[in-house]
Write a protein that holds these residues in place. Structure first.
Motif, PDB file in Angstrom:
ATOM      1  N   CYS A 150      -5.810   9.235  56.754  1.00 28.39           N
ATOM      2  CA  CYS A 150      -5.268   7.891  56.963  1.00 28.39           C
ATOM      3  C   CYS A 150      -5.603   7.455  58.388  1.00 28.39           C
ATOM      4  N   ALA A 151      -5.610   6.160  58.610  1.00 34.85           N
ATOM      5  CA  ALA A 151      -5.853   5.638  59.958  1.00 34.85           C
ATOM      6  C   ALA A 151      -4.831   4.551  60.260  1.00 34.85           C
ATOM      7  N   VAL A 152      -4.277   4.612  61.469  1.00 33.90           N
ATOM      8  CA  VAL A 152      -3.244   3.666  61.880  1.00 33.90           C
ATOM      9  C   VAL A 152      -3.326   3.479  63.390  1.00 33.90           C
ATOM     10  N   LEU A 153      -2.975   2.292  63.849  1.00 34.81           N
ATOM     11  CA  LEU A 153      -2.962   1.994  65.279  1.00 34.81           C
ATOM     12  C   LEU A 153      -1.535   2.175  65.789  1.00 34.81           C
ATOM     13  N   VAL A 154      -1.343   3.122  66.694  1.00 32.06           N
ATOM     14  CA  VAL A 154      -0.008   3.444  67.216  1.00 32.06           C
ATOM     15  C   VAL A 154       0.001   3.246  68.728  1.00 32.06           C
ATOM     16  N   ASN A 155       0.783   2.302  69.186  1.00 26.98           N
ATOM     17  CA  ASN A 155       0.883   2.018  70.631  1.00 26.98           C
ATOM     18  C   ASN A 155      -0.486   1.820  71.278  1.00 26.98           C
ATOM     19  N   GLY A 156      -1.367   1.145  70.562  1.00 27.49           N
ATOM     20  CA  GLY A 156      -2.693   0.847  71.082  1.00 27.49           C
ATOM     21  C   GLY A 156      -3.700   1.964  70.943  1.00 27.49           C
ATOM     22  N   VAL A 157      -3.301   3.085  70.351  1.00 28.91           N
ATOM     23  CA  VAL A 157      -4.191   4.231  70.173  1.00 28.91           C
ATOM     24  C   VAL A 157      -4.613   4.326  68.713  1.00 28.91           C
ATOM     25  N   GLY A 158      -5.920   4.422  68.470  1.00 30.33           N
ATOM     26  CA  GLY A 158      -6.418   4.584  67.110  1.00 30.33           C
ATOM     27  C   GLY A 158      -6.236   6.030  66.662  1.00 30.33           C
ATOM     28  N   VAL A 159      -5.447   6.234  65.621  1.00 31.43           N
ATOM     29  CA  VAL A 159      -5.096   7.582  65.171  1.00 31.43           C
ATOM     30  C   VAL A 159      -5.597   7.802  63.747  1.00 31.43           C
ATOM     31  N   MET A 160      -6.270   8.927  63.536  1.00 28.54           N
ATOM     32  CA  MET A 160      -6.583   9.362  62.177  1.00 28.54           C
ATOM     33  C   MET A 160      -5.717  10.582  61.868  1.00 28.54           C
ATOM     34  N   ILE A 161      -4.983  10.498  60.763  1.00 23.56           N
ATOM     35  CA  ILE A 161      -4.100  11.584  60.346  1.00 23.56           C
ATOM     36  C   ILE A 161      -4.765  12.324  59.195  1.00 23.56           C
ATOM     37  N   ILE A 162      -4.958  13.625  59.374  1.00 23.86           N
ATOM     38  CA  ILE A 162      -5.584  14.438  58.341  1.00 23.86           C
ATOM     39  C   ILE A 162      -4.639  15.569  57.945  1.00 23.86           C
ATOM     40  N   GLY A 163      -4.976  16.254  56.891  1.00 28.98           N
ATOM     41  CA  GLY A 163      -4.157  17.363  56.415  1.00 28.98           C
ATOM     42  C   GLY A 163      -4.299  17.476  54.915  1.00 28.98           C
ATOM     43  N   PRO A 164      -3.837  18.572  54.324  1.00 30.44           N
ATOM     44  CA  PRO A 164      -3.972  18.774  52.880  1.00 30.44           C
ATOM     45  C   PRO A 164      -3.139  17.781  52.082  1.00 30.44           C
ATOM     46  N   SER A 165      -3.493  17.608  50.818  1.00 29.56           N
ATOM     47  CA  SER A 165      -2.712  16.743  49.932  1.00 29.56           C
ATOM     48  C   SER A 165      -1.273  17.241  49.880  1.00 29.56           C
ATOM     49  N   GLY A 166      -0.341  16.313  49.949  1.00 25.51           N
ATOM     50  CA  GLY A 166       1.064  16.673  49.899  1.00 25.51           C
ATOM     51  C   GLY A 166       1.682  16.982  51.247  1.00 25.51           C
ATOM     52  N   ALA A 167       0.878  16.893  52.324  1.00 28.78           N
ATOM     53  CA  ALA A 167       1.407  17.201  53.658  1.00 28.78           C
ATOM     54  C   ALA A 167       2.293  16.090  54.204  1.00 28.78           C
ATOM     55  N   GLY A 168       2.168  14.877  53.624  1.00 28.66           N
ATOM     56  CA  GLY A 168       3.016  13.769  54.059  1.00 28.66           C
ATOM     57  C   GLY A 168       2.300  12.717  54.875  1.00 28.66           C
ATOM     58  N   LYS A 169       0.980  12.654  54.751  1.00 32.05           N
ATOM     59  CA  LYS A 169       0.198  11.678  55.535  1.00 32.05           C
ATOM     60  C   LYS A 169       0.602  10.242  55.202  1.00 32.05           C
ATOM     61  N   SER A 170       0.575   9.913  53.919  1.00 33.66           N
ATOM     62  CA  SER A 170       0.854   8.533  53.509  1.00 33.66           C
ATOM     63  C   SER A 170       2.297   8.139  53.805  1.00 33.66           C
ATOM     64  N   GLU A 171       3.222   9.076  53.597  1.00 38.99           N
ATOM     65  CA  GLU A 171       4.628   8.794  53.888  1.00 38.99           C
ATOM     66  C   GLU A 171       4.826   8.513  55.369  1.00 38.99           C
ATOM     67  N   ALA A 172       4.126   9.289  56.215  1.00 38.42           N
ATOM     68  CA  ALA A 172       4.211   9.069  57.659  1.00 38.42           C
ATOM     69  C   ALA A 172       3.667   7.700  58.035  1.00 38.42           C
ATOM     70  N   VAL A 173       2.552   7.318  57.415  1.00 44.05           N
ATOM     71  CA  VAL A 173       1.957   6.010  57.707  1.00 44.05           C
ATOM     72  C   VAL A 173       2.884   4.883  57.262  1.00 44.05           C
ATOM     73  N   LEU A 174       3.517   5.032  56.115  1.00 43.44           N
ATOM     74  CA  LEU A 174       4.465   4.014  55.639  1.00 43.44           C
ATOM     75  C   LEU A 174       5.611   3.845  56.642  1.00 43.44           C
ATOM     76  N   GLU A 175       6.147   4.949  57.153  1.00 45.63           N
ATOM     77  CA  GLU A 175       7.210   4.866  58.155  1.00 45.63           C
ATOM     78  C   GLU A 175       6.716   4.186  59.421  1.00 45.63           C
ATOM     79  N   LEU A 176       5.488   4.499  59.814  1.00 42.67           N
ATOM     80  CA  LEU A 176       4.921   3.874  61.014  1.00 42.67           C
ATOM     81  C   LEU A 176       4.767   2.367  60.837  1.00 42.67           C
ATOM     82  N   ILE A 177       4.329   1.943  59.645  1.00 42.12           N
ATOM     83  CA  ILE A 177       4.203   0.503  59.363  1.00 42.12           C
ATOM     84  C   ILE A 177       5.568  -0.161  59.464  1.00 42.12           C
ATOM     85  N   GLN A 178       6.582   0.477  58.917  1.00 41.78           N
ATOM     86  CA  GLN A 178       7.936  -0.087  58.958  1.00 41.78           C
ATOM     87  C   GLN A 178       8.493  -0.143  60.374  1.00 41.78           C
ATOM     88  N   GLU A 179       7.925   0.676  61.261  1.00 39.26           N
ATOM     89  CA  GLU A 179       8.342   0.659  62.666  1.00 39.26           C
ATOM     90  C   GLU A 179       7.522  -0.327  63.494  1.00 39.26           C
TER      91      GLU A 179
END
Length: 305
Positions: free
Chosen positions: A142-171
């Protein structure tokens, strides 16, 4: 099949004005050829059949300095090589339009004009073409912009990447892509974009696909970002020993280059999005030249004096 981009797309995206009308052609090389040497016939014909040709003030003055016979010969030399697009900048003399269009009509070459200077067009369109034709690789993440920093989140399926991105969007952080990050390298920059099929969508287990654009608004989405930091989510069962003080020498190797990487251990009950923000803030602090560990060591030395 080799990459190519349509002339019509370039015309639309850069607000170019058509001076004639021919069936859509395709650009197959990432550059705009200035026509100074081209007008003198110093080029390989095959290089023009795939590139945009751009003419500005200098080319206009050169053409006007020639006799009518030599000018038409110079125009036929370039236009007759069948470039997919002939681009006339604001500096190109309108007095030459008729001659250019007559020859372009004969060879069926699309001619457009712009209200921008040629140097600006080369910078803007040239940058777009360079990025478009750059070698790319798709990464599961996944890729998301956090505090002006371009972040790519990687990890195995089920690690929680998409859930983390959803929380970040809500923040209030900005979404780029879920599941697949299409990466290209431009010098020392690594550009991340969404795959066309999954653009704007985030998949969360138990909920399904969420259209981020329509659910949270267009302001929460970016079409691309520079990847500054890779965060790897590592499940607790991976048996990796983590240094309590963190490891800041890790790298994510891609496209013959490397991006700084931080590993985050994932345990049940931990809020991953908070850890992502903390990792980004720690990255920014270190980027500013501040090392918390060094500060601790300095304090220890003072205590022992």
């Amino acid at each position: 099949m080799e990459k190519r981009v349509s002339v019509d797309k370039i015309i639309k995206d850069f607000y170019l004005i058509k001076l004639n009308e021919f069936p859509n052609a395709f650009i197959e090389r990432p550059s705009i050829n200035r026509a100074g040497l081209l007008l003198g016939g110093n080029f390989k014909r095959e290089t023009l059949t795939k590139n945009i040709v751009g003419w500005g003030t200098n080319e206009s003055e050169f053409l006007l300095s020639l006799s009518e016979e030599k000018r038409k010969k110079a125009l036929k030399t370039v236009i007759g090589a069948l470039p997919p697009l002939l681009l006339l900048s604001i500096g190109f003399s309108a007095n030459l339009y008729q001659e250019v269009l007559q020859i372009a009509e004969k060879y069926k070459v699309q001619v457009v004009k712009s209200q921008e200077h040629l140097s600006t067009l080369i910078a803007n369109i040239g940058s777009y073409l360079t990025e478009y034709f750059a070698k790319t690789v798709s990464v599961h993440g996944c890729a998301v912009l956090v505090n002006g920093v371009g972040v790519m989140i990687i990890g195995p399926s089920g690690a929680g990447k998409s859930e983390a991105v959803l929380e970040l969007i809500q923040e209030g952080h900005t979404f780029v892509t879920d599941d697949t990050v299409v990466i290209s390298r431009l010098g020392n920059r690594f550009i991340g974009k969404p795959a066309t099929i999954t653009q704007d969508f985030l998949e969360v287990r138990g909920i399904g696909l969420i259209d981020i654009r329509h659910t949270y608004g267009s302001s929460m989405i970016r079409a691309k970002l520079d990847i500054d930091l890779v965060l790897e989510l590592v499940p607790d069962n991976e048996n990796i020993i983590f240094d309590r003080l963190g490891k800041w020498d890790l790298e994510y190797n891609i496209l013959d280059g490397a991006i700084q990487k931080i590993q985050i251990p994932v345990k049940q009950g931990r809020t991953i999005s908070s850890l992502v923000v903390a990792a980004v803030n720690a990255y920014l602090v270190r980027k500013d030249g501040l090392d918390p560990l060094q500060k601790i060591q300095e304090r220890i030395l003072k205590e022992n004096e």
